[in-house]
Design a protein around this motif. Structure first.
Motif, PDB file in Angstrom:
ATOM      1  N   ASP A  72       0.827  -1.203   0.000  1.00  0.00           N
ATOM      2  CA  ASP A  72       0.000   0.000   0.000  1.00  0.00           C
ATOM      3  C   ASP A  72       0.865   1.259   0.000  1.00  0.00           C
ATOM      4  O   ASP A  72       0.574   2.230  -0.710  1.00  0.00           O
ATOM      5  N   SER A  73       1.950   1.244   0.800  1.00  0.00           N
ATOM      6  CA  SER A  73       2.830   2.416   0.845  1.00  0.00           C
ATOM      7  C   SER A  73       3.503   2.647  -0.501  1.00  0.00           C
ATOM      8  O   SER A  73       3.675   3.797  -0.926  1.00  0.00           O
ATOM      9  N   LEU A  74       3.891   1.569  -1.186  1.00  0.00           N
ATOM     10  CA  LEU A  74       4.455   1.726  -2.524  1.00  0.00           C
ATOM     11  C   LEU A  74       3.417   2.323  -3.474  1.00  0.00           C
ATOM     12  O   LEU A  74       3.736   3.216  -4.284  1.00  0.00           O
ATOM     13  N   LEU A 110       3.589   5.932  -5.593  1.00  0.00           N
ATOM     14  CA  LEU A 110       3.264   6.104  -7.010  1.00  0.00           C
ATOM     15  C   LEU A 110       2.068   7.039  -7.201  1.00  0.00           C
ATOM     16  O   LEU A 110       2.002   7.794  -8.176  1.00  0.00           O
ATOM     17  N   GLY A 111       1.126   7.012  -6.242  1.00  0.00           N
ATOM     18  CA  GLY A 111      -0.004   7.932  -6.320  1.00  0.00           C
ATOM     19  C   GLY A 111       0.416   9.381  -6.151  1.00  0.00           C
ATOM     20  O   GLY A 111      -0.088  10.273  -6.837  1.00  0.00           O
ATOM     21  N   ILE A 112       1.342   9.645  -5.227  1.00  0.00           N
ATOM     22  CA  ILE A 112       1.859  11.006  -5.050  1.00  0.00           C
ATOM     23  C   ILE A 112       2.563  11.460  -6.323  1.00  0.00           C
ATOM     24  O   ILE A 112       2.414  12.617  -6.759  1.00  0.00           O
ATOM     25  N   PHE A 113       3.310  10.557  -6.945  1.00  0.00           N
ATOM     26  CA  PHE A 113       3.983  10.903  -8.199  1.00  0.00           C
ATOM     27  C   PHE A 113       2.960  11.232  -9.289  1.00  0.00           C
ATOM     28  O   PHE A 113       3.112  12.220 -10.026  1.00  0.00           O
ATOM     29  N   ALA A 114       1.898  10.429  -9.386  1.00  0.00           N
ATOM     30  CA  ALA A 114       0.888  10.675 -10.418  1.00  0.00           C
ATOM     31  C   ALA A 114       0.171  12.004 -10.183  1.00  0.00           C
ATOM     32  O   ALA A 114      -0.049  12.788 -11.119  1.00  0.00           O
ATOM     33  N   ALA A 140      10.437   7.016  -5.202  1.00  0.00           N
ATOM     34  CA  ALA A 140       9.678   5.803  -5.531  1.00  0.00           C
ATOM     35  C   ALA A 140      10.417   4.878  -6.482  1.00  0.00           C
ATOM     36  O   ALA A 140      10.155   3.666  -6.494  1.00  0.00           O
ATOM     37  N   LEU A 141      11.339   5.420  -7.292  1.00  0.00           N
ATOM     38  CA  LEU A 141      11.966   4.610  -8.332  1.00  0.00           C
ATOM     39  C   LEU A 141      12.762   3.420  -7.786  1.00  0.00           C
ATOM     40  O   LEU A 141      12.587   2.297  -8.283  1.00  0.00           O
ATOM     41  N   PRO A 142      13.639   3.573  -6.766  1.00  0.00           N
ATOM     42  CA  PRO A 142      14.414   2.400  -6.309  1.00  0.00           C
ATOM     43  C   PRO A 142      13.525   1.275  -5.791  1.00  0.00           C
ATOM     44  O   PRO A 142      13.739   0.108  -6.121  1.00  0.00           O
ATOM     45  N   MET A 191       7.298   2.395   3.582  1.00  0.00           N
ATOM     46  CA  MET A 191       6.546   3.225   4.512  1.00  0.00           C
ATOM     47  C   MET A 191       7.340   4.468   4.897  1.00  0.00           C
ATOM     48  O   MET A 191       6.789   5.582   4.958  1.00  0.00           O
ATOM     49  N   PHE A 192       8.643   4.290   5.140  1.00  0.00           N
ATOM     50  CA  PHE A 192       9.488   5.441   5.481  1.00  0.00           C
ATOM     51  C   PHE A 192       9.575   6.415   4.309  1.00  0.00           C
ATOM     52  O   PHE A 192       9.453   7.638   4.486  1.00  0.00           O
ATOM     53  N   LEU A 193       9.779   5.888   3.106  1.00  0.00           N
ATOM     54  CA  LEU A 193       9.914   6.766   1.944  1.00  0.00           C
ATOM     55  C   LEU A 193       8.604   7.472   1.614  1.00  0.00           C
ATOM     56  O   LEU A 193       8.606   8.632   1.177  1.00  0.00           O
ATOM     57  N   ALA A 194       7.458   6.786   1.813  1.00  0.00           N
ATOM     58  CA  ALA A 194       6.178   7.447   1.572  1.00  0.00           C
ATOM     59  C   ALA A 194       5.978   8.614   2.530  1.00  0.00           C
ATOM     60  O   ALA A 194       5.519   9.697   2.139  1.00  0.00           O
ATOM     61  N   LYS A 195       6.330   8.429   3.806  1.00  0.00           N
ATOM     62  CA  LYS A 195       6.204   9.526   4.773  1.00  0.00           C
ATOM     63  C   LYS A 195       7.158  10.658   4.437  1.00  0.00           C
ATOM     64  O   LYS A 195       6.812  11.840   4.571  1.00  0.00           O
TER      65      LYS A 195
END
Length: 611
Positions: A176-178, A182-186, A300-302, A363-367
């Motif tokens: 979900d965090s991934l 991707l949703g933030i990027f879109a 998000a890319l890595p 989760m860390f990267l999404a935050k």
């Protein structure tokens, strides 16, 4: 015969599944049109794809023996015409119902978690279903039943988080965090597309830029809201308050500088153009439109490469490569080279490690992506101060009206209740004085009635005092008072939270009555369970009430919620309501205040639940 029928149905399901990629293509085209400003196609495209998903659910029940219930939230209600012929959506009136209906349905399909799972299923299902005929040749009806369970997992109702196995819950949260990354990027790409038009108008035709900027700000506010929903990083709106409408001079003309106008339209456009140009948030939105796609893509890319690379590697090693080898086709594969089982066993840990390592930091990267978005899209101190001043201006009259209404209520309760009882008791006392000498028995009966009446008056007075300021609030503090409300509520309520001290009594009373009203609304609309969370952070007292009711709450239509807003307005507080149709309803009360961590109010932390 059952095997032949199962193989035939497997081929039919595999052929039908390939149409899902056409649905994905239509949705991607609709999303691209959304990025170009054509916003009317994405919602219908998603709803159109749901018809194919409904067909797959039906086939799963008929051919696979696994019933799959639709997982979607209930559809939004149709707009209702007011008595004056207009349609109301919040504080906005519309002559036609189209805009309200379209907005509600778009929000319904976009905010439904099932829509995200359905899009992932449209991508993955054709790859899996191509192998279904092979498994049907080996397992017959058993393979079809397995495909039915696969369909149920993707397109059916999901169990709650508590019923999931620990490892599955861990993987599900990180997937979900991934998806949120991707949703933030879109959404940042959509923000970039919509930022082009305001900048062009500001350079070419500044007076016409104000309405377009306000339109693009809706996209930025959507990004702020979704970042908060996905990552827990709340981003407040940073924009300065909208300038007031122009007021005419005594002669009926409108003056802007040395220029006079007969109509208010042009002065209004000039004032709003100055408002747009002088608001730093306008230019920060443009900066965010440039920087956010780059930053969110870098974050998000890595993880996306590792997760999708590991997943495709496993498919390559154990599904595609053996099938191609069976058919005698040379398949270079994802890893290249080896094609025997021994090399596949050696490379499987590599693919699994890439998949897991990609999930670990999601989760860390999404935050962190949410925090970076808040840095660019959040309010500055100047905008906070301007918003607070404007809000105090708007709520000052509401507070005065609310206080006057509260005084009238107290006066009415005293006049109709306690005062009438005291007058009756005085008359009975006079009767007792007249009877005590020549009829002591009757005097005793009247005295007993007086004792009962005094007890009833005292109980009514206590109820009235509790409505003004509950004693438990003064004696035990806000947290225990909220717990007492939960115990008395017909809704099964759970109270959690901690406070490092006591707040001022007026703030405690405001928060107490707000929670009481929200729990009363939850019980009135059929909720069975509710949770109340109390917290204090960064000088703000926060109370969050969540219930499992039918949703659809609207402050514009409810006097209770409007009363909470008026009460909070006196403390510069805020009520944030999230109530999609079908529930759940989540109301957040925020009150700026200071705590007094004295010895009489030690730190309390509770987690209580009513029986």
């Amino acid at each position: 015969m059952a095997y032949v029928r199962a193989v035939g149905r497997a081929f039919a399901l595999a052929a039908f599944a390939l149409l899902s990629w056409f649905d994905v293509l239509v949705e991607l085209v609709a999303f691209a049109l959304l990025c170009l400003g054509l916003v009317f196609f994405l919602g219908p495209a998603i709803e159109w794809a749901r018809h194919r998903s409904a067909t797959v659910r039906t086939l799963s029940g008929r051919w696979c023996g696994v019933e799959v219930e639709p997982p979607y939230r209930p559809e939004p209600p149709a707009p209702e015409r007011e008595r004056d012929g207009w349609y109301r959506d919040g504080n906005t009136l519309y002559k036609r119902a189209f805009w309200i209906s379209w907005s509600r349905r778009l929000t319904w399909v976009m905010e439904d978690p099932a829509a995200q799972r359905e899009f992932s299923w449209q991508l993955v299902n054709p790859l899996v279903t191509l192998l279904l005929p092979v498994f049907a040749l080996l397992g017959g009806p058993v393979a079809l039943r397995g495909y039915g369970h696969w369909t149920h997992w993707w397109l059916g109702r999901r169990p709650g988080a508590a019923s999931k196995i620990g490892a599955l819950r861990w993987m599900h949260r990180r997937l979900d965090s991934l998806g949120h990354q991707l949703g933030i990027f879109a959404l940042s790409l959509v923000l970039t597309a919509f930022a082009v038009w305001p900048v062009a108008l500001l350079l070419v035709a500044p007076p016409m830029a104000a309405p377009v900027v306000r339109w693009s700000r809706d996209i930025a506010n959507t990004l702020r809201r979704e970042v908060g929903n996905w990552t827990g990083v709340r981003i407040l709106s940073p924009y300065l308050p909208l300038p007031p409408l122009p007021t005419p001079r005594p002669d009926g003309l409108f003056q802007v500088g040395q220029q006079l106008y007969e109509e208010p339209w042009w002065p209004m456009q000039l004032s709003r153009t100055r408002w747009v140009l002088r608001d730093r948030a306008t230019w920060r939105d443009v900066l965010a439109a440039v920087v956010l796609p780059l930053s969110s893509a870098l974050l998000a890319l890595p993880t996306a490469v590792l997760v999708f690379g590991g997943f495709l590697g496993l498919l390559d090693l154990w599904i595609w490569r053996p099938i191609m080898a069976t058919w005698g086709v040379t398949w270079p594969g994802f890893f290249g080279g080896p094609s025997d089982t021994w090399h596949a066993l050696m490379l499987t840990p590599v693919a699994l490690a890439a998949f897991v390592l990609g999930l670990v930091p999601t989760m860390f990267l999404a935050k962190e992506a949410g925090k970076f978005a808040r840095l660019l899209l959040g309010p500055t101190e100047a905008s906070r101060l301007a918003q607070r001043v404007e809000r105090l201006k708007q709520t000052r009259s509401d507070v005065t009206v609310a206080q006057a209404a509260e005084l009238r209520r107290i006066e009415r309760d005293l006049h109709d209740g306690i005062q009438s009882r005291l007058v009756a008791m005085g008359m009975k006392l006079g009767a007792v004085e007249a009877l005590v000498d020549h009829d002591p028995a009757a005097a005793k009966r009247l005295a007993a009635e007086l004792r009962s009446a005094s007890a009833e008056a005292l109980a009514e007075l206590r109820v009235l005092i509790r409505g003004i300021h509950p004693p438990v609030l003064s004696e035990r503090g806000l947290l225990d008072a909220v717990r007492a409300i939960a115990l008395d509520s017909p809704v099964k309520a759970e109270v959690t939270g901690s406070l490092p001290g006591r707040v001022e009594e007026p703030v405690e009373a405001c928060a107490y009555f707000a929670v009481s009203e929200l729990l009363g609304n939850a019980a009135k609309h059929g909720s069975r369970r509710a949770t109340i969370d109390v917290a204090f952070e960064d000088g703000v007292l926060t109370l969050t009430v969540t219930d499992d009711g039918p949703g659809g709450a609207n402050p514009a239509r409810g006097s209770g919620l409007r009363g909470i807003e008026r009460r909070l307005g006196g403390f510069d507080g805020r009520l944030t309501l999230t109530s999609p149709t079908g529930g759940p309803t989540r109301a957040t009360v925020e009150i700026p205040c200071q705590l007094d961590p004295g010895p009489s109010s030690p730190r309390t932390s509770t987690s209580s639940e009513t029986a």
